[in-house]
Design a protein around this motif. Structure first.
Motif, PDB file in Angstrom:
ATOM      1  N   ILE A   1       0.868  -1.168   0.000  1.00 59.15           N
ATOM      2  CA  ILE A   1       0.000   0.000   0.000  1.00 59.15           C
ATOM      3  C   ILE A   1       0.904   1.217   0.000  1.00 59.15           C
ATOM      4  O   ILE A   1       1.872   1.281   0.760  1.00 59.15           O
ATOM      5  N   THR A   2       0.594   2.186  -0.835  1.00 57.94           N
ATOM      6  CA  THR A   2       1.345   3.439  -0.836  1.00 57.94           C
ATOM      7  C   THR A   2       0.622   4.433   0.058  1.00 57.94           C
ATOM      8  O   THR A   2      -0.583   4.638  -0.078  1.00 57.94           O
ATOM      9  N   PHE A   3       1.358   5.037   0.979  1.00 60.16           N
ATOM     10  CA  PHE A   3       0.828   6.042   1.892  1.00 60.16           C
ATOM     11  C   PHE A   3       1.335   7.402   1.430  1.00 60.16           C
ATOM     12  O   PHE A   3       2.544   7.614   1.307  1.00 60.16           O
ATOM     13  N   TYR A   4       0.407   8.321   1.197  1.00 55.80           N
ATOM     14  CA  TYR A   4       0.734   9.619   0.600  1.00 55.80           C
ATOM     15  C   TYR A   4       0.669  10.746   1.630  1.00 55.80           C
ATOM     16  O   TYR A   4      -0.107  10.684   2.584  1.00 55.80           O
ATOM     17  N   ASP A   5       1.458  11.783   1.405  1.00 52.72           N
ATOM     18  CA  ASP A   5       1.388  12.992   2.208  1.00 52.72           C
ATOM     19  C   ASP A   5       0.008  13.625   2.019  1.00 52.72           C
ATOM     20  O   ASP A   5      -0.460  13.767   0.889  1.00 52.72           O
ATOM     21  N   SER A   6      -0.642  14.004   3.100  1.00 53.84           N
ATOM     22  CA  SER A   6      -2.009  14.523   3.003  1.00 53.84           C
ATOM     23  C   SER A   6      -2.077  15.920   2.401  1.00 53.84           C
ATOM     24  O   SER A   6      -3.140  16.350   1.967  1.00 53.84           O
ATOM     25  N   ASN A   7      -0.954  16.621   2.349  1.00 55.62           N
ATOM     26  CA  ASN A   7      -0.931  17.944   1.725  1.00 55.62           C
ATOM     27  C   ASN A   7      -0.511  17.889   0.260  1.00 55.62           C
ATOM     28  O   ASN A   7      -1.195  18.404  -0.605  1.00 55.62           O
ATOM     29  N   THR A   8       0.608  17.246   0.001  1.00 53.78           N
ATOM     30  CA  THR A   8       1.188  17.275  -1.344  1.00 53.78           C
ATOM     31  C   THR A   8       0.752  16.112  -2.227  1.00 53.78           C
ATOM     32  O   THR A   8       0.861  16.196  -3.448  1.00 53.78           O
ATOM     33  N   GLY A   9       0.324  15.020  -1.611  1.00 50.49           N
ATOM     34  CA  GLY A   9      -0.030  13.830  -2.370  1.00 50.49           C
ATOM     35  C   GLY A   9       1.181  13.012  -2.794  1.00 50.49           C
ATOM     36  O   GLY A   9       1.049  12.048  -3.540  1.00 50.49           O
ATOM     37  N   LYS A  10       2.369  13.362  -2.303  1.00 54.52           N
ATOM     38  CA  LYS A  10       3.580  12.614  -2.658  1.00 54.52           C
ATOM     39  C   LYS A  10       3.675  11.338  -1.825  1.00 54.52           C
ATOM     40  O   LYS A  10       3.291  11.310  -0.657  1.00 54.52           O
ATOM     41  N   PRO A  11       4.225  10.266  -2.406  1.00 55.32           N
ATOM     42  CA  PRO A  11       4.329   8.989  -1.686  1.00 55.32           C
ATOM     43  C   PRO A  11       5.416   9.035  -0.613  1.00 55.32           C
ATOM     44  O   PRO A  11       6.572   9.359  -0.904  1.00 55.32           O
ATOM     45  N   LEU A  12       5.042   8.723   0.628  1.00 58.58           N
ATOM     46  CA  LEU A  12       5.994   8.775   1.740  1.00 58.58           C
ATOM     47  C   LEU A  12       6.380   7.400   2.272  1.00 58.58           C
ATOM     48  O   LEU A  12       7.500   7.216   2.729  1.00 58.58           O
ATOM     49  N   PHE A  13       5.446   6.462   2.235  1.00 56.10           N
ATOM     50  CA  PHE A  13       5.691   5.131   2.791  1.00 56.10           C
ATOM     51  C   PHE A  13       5.081   4.071   1.887  1.00 56.10           C
ATOM     52  O   PHE A  13       4.091   4.323   1.195  1.00 56.10           O
ATOM     53  N   TYR A  14       5.687   2.863   1.927  1.00 57.19           N
ATOM     54  CA  TYR A  14       5.204   1.700   1.178  1.00 57.19           C
ATOM     55  C   TYR A  14       5.185   0.528   2.147  1.00 57.19           C
ATOM     56  O   TYR A  14       6.236   0.122   2.638  1.00 57.19           O
ATOM     57  N   ALA A  15       4.000   0.000   2.424  1.00 60.44           N
ATOM     58  CA  ALA A  15       3.939  -1.084   3.397  1.00 60.44           C
ATOM     59  C   ALA A  15       2.803  -2.030   3.019  1.00 60.44           C
ATOM     60  O   ALA A  15       1.852  -1.624   2.371  1.00 60.44           O
ATOM     61  N   PRO A  16       2.879  -3.275   3.400  1.00 59.13           N
ATOM     62  CA  PRO A  16       4.021  -3.884   4.067  1.00 59.13           C
ATOM     63  C   PRO A  16       5.133  -4.225   3.065  1.00 59.13           C
ATOM     64  O   PRO A  16       4.842  -4.661   1.958  1.00 59.13           O
ATOM     65  N   ARG A  17       6.330  -3.985   3.448  1.00 59.27           N
ATOM     66  CA  ARG A  17       7.491  -4.298   2.606  1.00 59.27           C
ATOM     67  C   ARG A  17       8.390  -5.226   3.423  1.00 59.27           C
ATOM     68  O   ARG A  17       8.863  -4.862   4.491  1.00 59.27           O
ATOM     69  N   GLY A  18       8.601  -6.428   2.903  1.00 56.64           N
ATOM     70  CA  GLY A  18       9.439  -7.395   3.608  1.00 56.64           C
ATOM     71  C   GLY A  18       8.737  -8.072   4.773  1.00 56.64           C
ATOM     72  O   GLY A  18       9.382  -8.698   5.613  1.00 56.64           O
ATOM     73  N   ARG A  19       7.421  -7.925   4.846  1.00 52.65           N
ATOM     74  CA  ARG A  19       6.623  -8.588   5.884  1.00 52.65           C
ATOM     75  C   ARG A  19       5.191  -8.705   5.368  1.00 52.65           C
ATOM     76  O   ARG A  19       4.827  -8.097   4.370  1.00 52.65           O
ATOM     77  N   THR A  20       4.402  -9.465   6.055  1.00 55.83           N
ATOM     78  CA  THR A  20       3.024  -9.647   5.616  1.00 55.83           C
ATOM     79  C   THR A  20       2.161  -8.485   6.098  1.00 55.83           C
ATOM     80  O   THR A  20       2.543  -7.734   7.009  1.00 55.83           O
ATOM     81  N   LEU A  21       0.987  -8.379   5.523  1.00 56.17           N
ATOM     82  CA  LEU A  21       0.033  -7.372   5.966  1.00 56.17           C
ATOM     83  C   LEU A  21      -0.330  -7.593   7.432  1.00 56.17           C
ATOM     84  O   LEU A  21      -0.392  -6.641   8.212  1.00 56.17           O
ATOM     85  N   ASP A  22      -0.552  -8.830   7.816  1.00 57.31           N
ATOM     86  CA  ASP A  22      -0.908  -9.112   9.216  1.00 57.31           C
ATOM     87  C   ASP A  22       0.199  -8.683  10.172  1.00 57.31           C
ATOM     88  O   ASP A  22      -0.089  -8.162  11.255  1.00 57.31           O
ATOM     89  N   GLU A  23       1.456  -8.881   9.794  1.00 58.95           N
ATOM     90  CA  GLU A  23       2.571  -8.430  10.638  1.00 58.95           C
ATOM     91  C   GLU A  23       2.591  -6.904  10.747  1.00 58.95           C
ATOM     92  O   GLU A  23       2.801  -6.352  11.833  1.00 58.95           O
ATOM     93  N   PHE A  24       2.361  -6.217   9.629  1.00 54.77           N
ATOM     94  CA  PHE A  24       2.305  -4.758   9.627  1.00 54.77           C
ATOM     95  C   PHE A  24       1.159  -4.258  10.507  1.00 54.77           C
ATOM     96  O   PHE A  24       1.340  -3.346  11.331  1.00 54.77           O
ATOM     97  N   LEU A  25      -0.015  -4.850  10.354  1.00 56.08           N
ATOM     98  CA  LEU A  25      -1.175  -4.414  11.141  1.00 56.08           C
ATOM     99  C   LEU A  25      -0.991  -4.699  12.622  1.00 56.08           C
ATOM    100  O   LEU A  25      -1.351  -3.875  13.470  1.00 56.08           O
ATOM    101  N   LYS A  26      -0.434  -5.845  12.954  1.00 56.26           N
ATOM    102  CA  LYS A  26      -0.218  -6.182  14.367  1.00 56.26           C
ATOM    103  C   LYS A  26       0.736  -5.182  15.010  1.00 56.26           C
ATOM    104  O   LYS A  26       0.473  -4.657  16.098  1.00 56.26           O
ATOM    105  N   GLU A  27       1.842  -4.886  14.353  1.00 53.06           N
ATOM    106  CA  GLU A  27       2.799  -3.919  14.895  1.00 53.06           C
ATOM    107  C   GLU A  27       2.170  -2.530  14.990  1.00 53.06           C
ATOM    108  O   GLU A  27       2.371  -1.810  15.969  1.00 53.06           O
ATOM    109  N   SER A  28       1.383  -2.162  13.984  1.00 49.48           N
ATOM    110  CA  SER A  28       0.728  -0.855  13.990  1.00 49.48           C
ATOM    111  C   SER A  28      -0.280  -0.745  15.132  1.00 49.48           C
ATOM    112  O   SER A  28      -0.348   0.277  15.818  1.00 49.48           O
ATOM    113  N   ARG A  29      -1.070  -1.790  15.339  1.00 50.00           N
ATOM    114  CA  ARG A  29      -2.028  -1.780  16.449  1.00 50.00           C
ATOM    115  C   ARG A  29      -1.309  -1.642  17.787  1.00 50.00           C
ATOM    116  O   ARG A  29      -1.751  -0.913  18.676  1.00 50.00           O
ATOM    117  N   ASN A  30      -0.180  -2.348  17.930  1.00 53.51           N
ATOM    118  CA  ASN A  30       0.588  -2.280  19.181  1.00 53.51           C
ATOM    119  C   ASN A  30       1.120  -0.876  19.441  1.00 53.51           C
ATOM    120  O   ASN A  30       1.200  -0.438  20.583  1.00 53.51           O
TER     121      ASN A  30
END
Length: 106
Positions: free
Chosen positions: A57-86
């Motif tokens: 998933i590409t996460f964009y800057d809310s002002n400029t619309g430029k791409p700031l983050f790409y996740a999950p990269r090198g891990r599963t979606l469930d791993e990304f969501l679990k860490e994010s929830r924590n």
């Protein structure tokens, strides 16, 4: 000002206050889980059984619309969501950051 069509049903007034008139705080912990469609949309976009870690998933800057983050990269979606929830917020690892556009303040 922030863009008017933020993803996942994010509140534009809250985003504007946090992104443009703030140096100390962010949204309340867990906002992305309780107040947005992020988790459901992420499962749709990446797939519930994303075990190969290849769909991002590409996460964009809310002002400029430029791409700031790409996740999950090198891990599963469930791993990304679990860490994010924590952490209470989407949690990005170094290799998920677009370092050409993101800087860390001391």
């Amino acid at each position: 000002p922030v863009q008017s069509d933020l993803r996942w049903g994010c509140d534009t007034k809250l985003a504007d206050r946090i992104c443009n008139f703030n140096r100390h705080y962010a949204e309340h912990s867990g906002y992305f889980v309780r107040k947005t469609t992020f988790e459901d949309d992420a499962h749709e976009e990446v797939g519930i059984n994303n075990t190969d870690g290849k769909t991002e998933i590409t996460f964009y800057d809310s002002n400029t619309g430029k791409p700031l983050f790409y996740a999950p990269r090198g891990r599963t979606l469930d791993e990304f969501l679990k860490e994010s929830r924590n952490h209470g917020w989407p949690s990005f690892r170094d290799d998920e950051v677009n370092w050409d556009l993101v800087r860390c303040l001391p």
